[in-house]
Design an enzyme around this catalytic site. Structure first.
Site, PDB file in Angstrom:
ATOM      1  N   HIS A  93       0.810  -1.225   0.000  1.00  0.00           N
ATOM      2  CA  HIS A  93       0.000   0.000   0.000  1.00  0.00           C
ATOM      3  C   HIS A  93       0.839   1.268   0.000  1.00  0.00           C
ATOM      4  CE1 HIS A  93      -4.040  -1.802   0.660  1.00  0.00           C
ATOM      5  NE2 HIS A  93      -3.276  -2.824   0.980  1.00  0.00           N
ATOM      6  N   ASP A  99       3.393   9.414  -0.837  1.00  0.00           N
ATOM      7  CA  ASP A  99       2.213   8.641  -0.428  1.00  0.00           C
ATOM      8  C   ASP A  99       1.959   7.553  -1.459  1.00  0.00           C
ATOM      9  OD1 ASP A  99      -0.082   8.037   1.082  1.00  0.00           O
ATOM     10  OD2 ASP A  99      -0.616  10.151   1.292  1.00  0.00           O
TER      11      ASP A  99
HETATM   12  P1  ADQ Z   1      -3.180   6.126   4.803  1.00  0.00           P
HETATM   13  O1  ADQ Z   1      -1.752   6.560   4.973  1.00  0.00           O
HETATM   14  O2  ADQ Z   1      -3.946   5.965   6.057  1.00  0.00           O
HETATM   15  O3  ADQ Z   1      -3.266   4.790   3.945  1.00  0.00           O
HETATM   16  P2  ADQ Z   1      -5.107   7.419   2.872  1.00  0.00           P
HETATM   17  O4  ADQ Z   1      -4.995   6.681   1.609  1.00  0.00           O
HETATM   18  O5  ADQ Z   1      -5.315   8.878   2.674  1.00  0.00           O
HETATM   19  O6  ADQ Z   1      -3.838   7.267   3.834  1.00  0.00           O
HETATM   20  O7  ADQ Z   1      -6.344   6.831   3.660  1.00  0.00           O
HETATM   21  C1  ADQ Z   1      -6.794   7.437   4.811  1.00  0.00           C
HETATM   22  C2  ADQ Z   1      -8.242   7.037   5.119  1.00  0.00           C
HETATM   23  O8  ADQ Z   1      -8.487   7.378   6.466  1.00  0.00           O
HETATM   24  C3  ADQ Z   1      -9.254   7.766   4.247  1.00  0.00           C
HETATM   25  O9  ADQ Z   1     -10.344   6.931   3.971  1.00  0.00           O
HETATM   26  C4  ADQ Z   1      -9.673   8.924   5.145  1.00  0.00           C
HETATM   27  O10 ADQ Z   1     -11.009   9.369   4.957  1.00  0.00           O
HETATM   28  C5  ADQ Z   1      -9.499   8.368   6.522  1.00  0.00           C
HETATM   29  N1  ADQ Z   1      -9.092   9.466   7.413  1.00  0.00           N
HETATM   30  C6  ADQ Z   1      -7.983  10.202   7.345  1.00  0.00           C
HETATM   31  N2  ADQ Z   1      -8.023  11.177   8.277  1.00  0.00           N
HETATM   32  C7  ADQ Z   1      -9.176  11.043   8.923  1.00  0.00           C
HETATM   33  C8  ADQ Z   1      -9.824  11.761   9.977  1.00  0.00           C
HETATM   34  N3  ADQ Z   1      -9.307  12.835  10.534  1.00  0.00           N
HETATM   35  N4  ADQ Z   1     -11.015  11.312  10.387  1.00  0.00           N
HETATM   36  C9  ADQ Z   1     -11.555  10.238   9.819  1.00  0.00           C
HETATM   37  N5  ADQ Z   1     -11.029   9.562   8.819  1.00  0.00           N
HETATM   38  C10 ADQ Z   1      -9.846   9.949   8.380  1.00  0.00           C
HETATM   39  C11 ADQ Z   1      -2.323   3.850   3.392  1.00  0.00           C
HETATM   40  C12 ADQ Z   1      -1.250   4.452   2.456  1.00  0.00           C
HETATM   41  C13 ADQ Z   1      -1.906   5.268   1.357  1.00  0.00           C
HETATM   42  C14 ADQ Z   1      -2.907   4.405   0.586  1.00  0.00           C
HETATM   43  C15 ADQ Z   1      -3.841   3.671   1.537  1.00  0.00           C
HETATM   44  C16 ADQ Z   1      -4.694   2.638   0.807  1.00  0.00           C
HETATM   45  O11 ADQ Z   1      -0.355   5.263   3.214  1.00  0.00           O
HETATM   46  O12 ADQ Z   1      -0.933   5.780   0.456  1.00  0.00           O
HETATM   47  O13 ADQ Z   1      -3.675   5.226  -0.264  1.00  0.00           O
HETATM   48  O14 ADQ Z   1      -3.123   2.980   2.562  1.00  0.00           O
HETATM   49  O15 ADQ Z   1      -3.907   1.766   0.063  1.00  0.00           O
END
Ligand code: ADQ
Length: 466
Positions: free
Chosen positions: A161, A370
């Site tokens: 990921h 990311d």
């Molecule tokens: P993350 O690093 O956690 O994921 P991201 O892909 O942006 O990053 O996913 C975050 C999720 O958590 C989103 O669904 C978002 O809505 C939720 N989230 C973030 N902040 C929040 C908050 N304050 N309150 C509630 N919900 C929140 C890892 C990798 C990424 C990759 C994903 C999926 O680091 O690059 O995209 O896995 O593969």
């Protein structure tokens, strides 16, 4: 036929409601896997989130919301050295190009391997001959090899990921050959983007001396062949849209609009993690206010950032730095009725996030690195097609490759450059409606269609058929 079997998903954490933290700020991985398992049925195996005094062999079986979960507990020492240690203080920083933050401790590497062995021991009796086995993320890179050592002949897939680092960066990891070699026991390896895929193939060819066919992604080494491909992950579009129709979403939208009145709301939503570029983002906003002091009356920035991995020191430091930077700008720019930055240290439901995203006319998503970044896609998904907001997106997020749309979609920025961010904010604030609509139209197709269900189906189809 392998394709007729169940799906066995294995990841570090299993997001059943009982697991610690799962109900709050659910990460992208948890959301994606829930959707996959609801769709196909099967088992999800991982760590319960519980710590025990000594390693325990108990497996907790549960059926929640149509998904069977099997979890093991880890000892406090295992959590410290496998999870906080090797996974989050070695692999995570290194794979996000932060070699300055990476710790290289032989001991944590050994516990990492031992916990992977414990996962193999726990899950192998639960796997039937026909099942497809899909392992997730950097916590479990050597698991495929451990399962093979136990005689498992199933089709084995692995998805990373996070980014895959360039070869010269990866070679700074002691025992890097061993890690990558263990990865080649999977039949299919998925990356988020072509960039990470090509770095992986480069390593296999140049460091391991494997035979690599870049066209097909086939890597042959020591008599084994594996296929590596890019599978960009998407959001759960239907679920997110349904959340957007709820009262919670509408209330959240109204609440934000009411509190910002005649000003434009700009939003950032991230786990509090140094890879997300939060201090750099605040510097960009600071630069914007330096250049346009009068616009403190036009713009309010809302940063939602729930803490994560609080036991790791670098995460405590990033939190302190962010608080300091927000405080400095607010100290310099606030009036009795105006506070330019609102920094909120908590998570919200997807319904509320939908409402906030829709109310915010600029989405600021500027990670330094990311794998994908699902927040960028959620921001676009929540927009009103008639009056959409503008997405400002880091060139270093995997999502940029889909959302830039040859310059017609998101405004791409270099997150290391405060000037670039300040200038993108000015462009977004003054962007005419027709351009906002056109940019939204350039992005919405991929956000809607390349969703998490399509991602899962594509990966599983390839895994079953190869
Ligand atoms: P993350 O690093 O956690 O994921 P991201 O892909 O942006 O990053 O996913 C975050 C999720 O958590 C989103 O669904 C978002 O809505 C939720 N989230 C973030 N902040 C929040 C908050 N304050 N309150 C509630 N919900 C929140 C890892 C990798 C990424 C990759 C994903 C999926 O680091 O690059 O995209 O896995 O593969």
């Amino acid at each position: 036929m392998a394709g007729d079997g169940r799906l066995v998903v294995i990841s570090n954490r299993v997001a059943v409601p009982k697991a610690r933290g799962a109900a709050g700020a659910q990460g992208g991985l948890a959301g994606a896997l829930n959707a996959a398992l609801k769709d196909r049925g099967g088992i999800w195996f991982g760590w319960s989130g519980e710590e025990t005094e000594i390693p325990s062999e108990t497996i907790h079986l549960d059926r929640t919301d149509g998904v069977t979960t099997a979890t093991i507990d880890l000892s406090a020492q295992e959590v410290e050295e496998y999870y906080n240690g090797y996974a989050n203080s070695t692999l995570w920083p290194l794979f996000h190009y932060r070699i300055d933050l990476a710790e290289f401790e032989k001991r944590t590497g050994q516990v990492y391997e031992r916990v992977n062995e414990r996962f193999a021991e726990g899950v192998s009796p639960l796997i039937d001959a026909e099942d497809l086995v899909w392992v997730h993320d950097y916590h479990l890179i050597p698991l495929g090899e451990r399962l093979r050592a136990r005689g498992l002949k199933n089709r084995l897939g692995f998805f990373l990921h996070i980014p895959w680092p360039p070869t010269r960066l990866l070679t700074s990891l002691p025992f890097h050959e061993r890690l990558v070699n263990s990865m080649l026991t999977y039949d299919l390896i998925g990356f988020q983007t072509e960039e990470w895929l090509s770095s992986f193939l480069h390593y296999c060819e140049n460091e391991l001396g494997a035979e690599v066919d870049a066209q097909s992604g086939r890597v042959t080494f020591e008599g084994r062949t594996t296929t590596a491909r890019a599978y960009p992950i998407g959001i759960d579009w239907d679920h997110f849209q349904a959340q957007g129709q709820t009262d919670d979403a509408r209330r959240a939208q109204k609440r934000l609009l009411a509190s910002t009145r005649h000003r434009t709301a700009m939003i950032g939503v991230d786990r509090l993690d140094y890879s997300k570029g939060l201090p750099e983002r605040i510097d960009g906003i600071g630069r914007f206010f330096d250049e346009h002091p009068e616009r403190a009356r036009d713009l309010v920035f809302i940063q939602i950032a729930p803490p994560s991995r609080e036991d790791v020191e670098s995460y405590q430091q990033i939190r302190a730095l962010l608080e300091q930077k927000c405080g400095q700008i607010n100290g310099a720019r606030s009036e009795v009725d105006i506070v330019p930055i609102r920094y909120v240290n908590r998570g919200y439901s997807h319904a509320e996030l939908f409402g906030f995203f829709r109310a915010a006319k600029i989405g600021l998503v500027t990670p330094l690195r990311d794998g994908m970044n699902l927040v960028a896609k959620e921001y676009v998904a929540a927009q009103d097609p008639q009056d959409p907001g503008v997405l400002i997106l880091s060139d270093f997020a995997g999502a940029a490759r889909q959302l830039e749309a040859d310059g017609t979609g998101a405004l791409l920025v270099n997150p290391h450059s405060p000037d670039a961010m300040a200038s993108a904010i000015a462009t977004a604030l003054d962007m005419p409606l027709e351009e906002r609509q056109a940019r939204y139209q350039a992005m919405i197709g991929t956000v809607r269609d390349d969703n998490v269900q399509a991602w899962t189906a594509e990966f599983c189809k390839q895994l079953a058929s190869d």
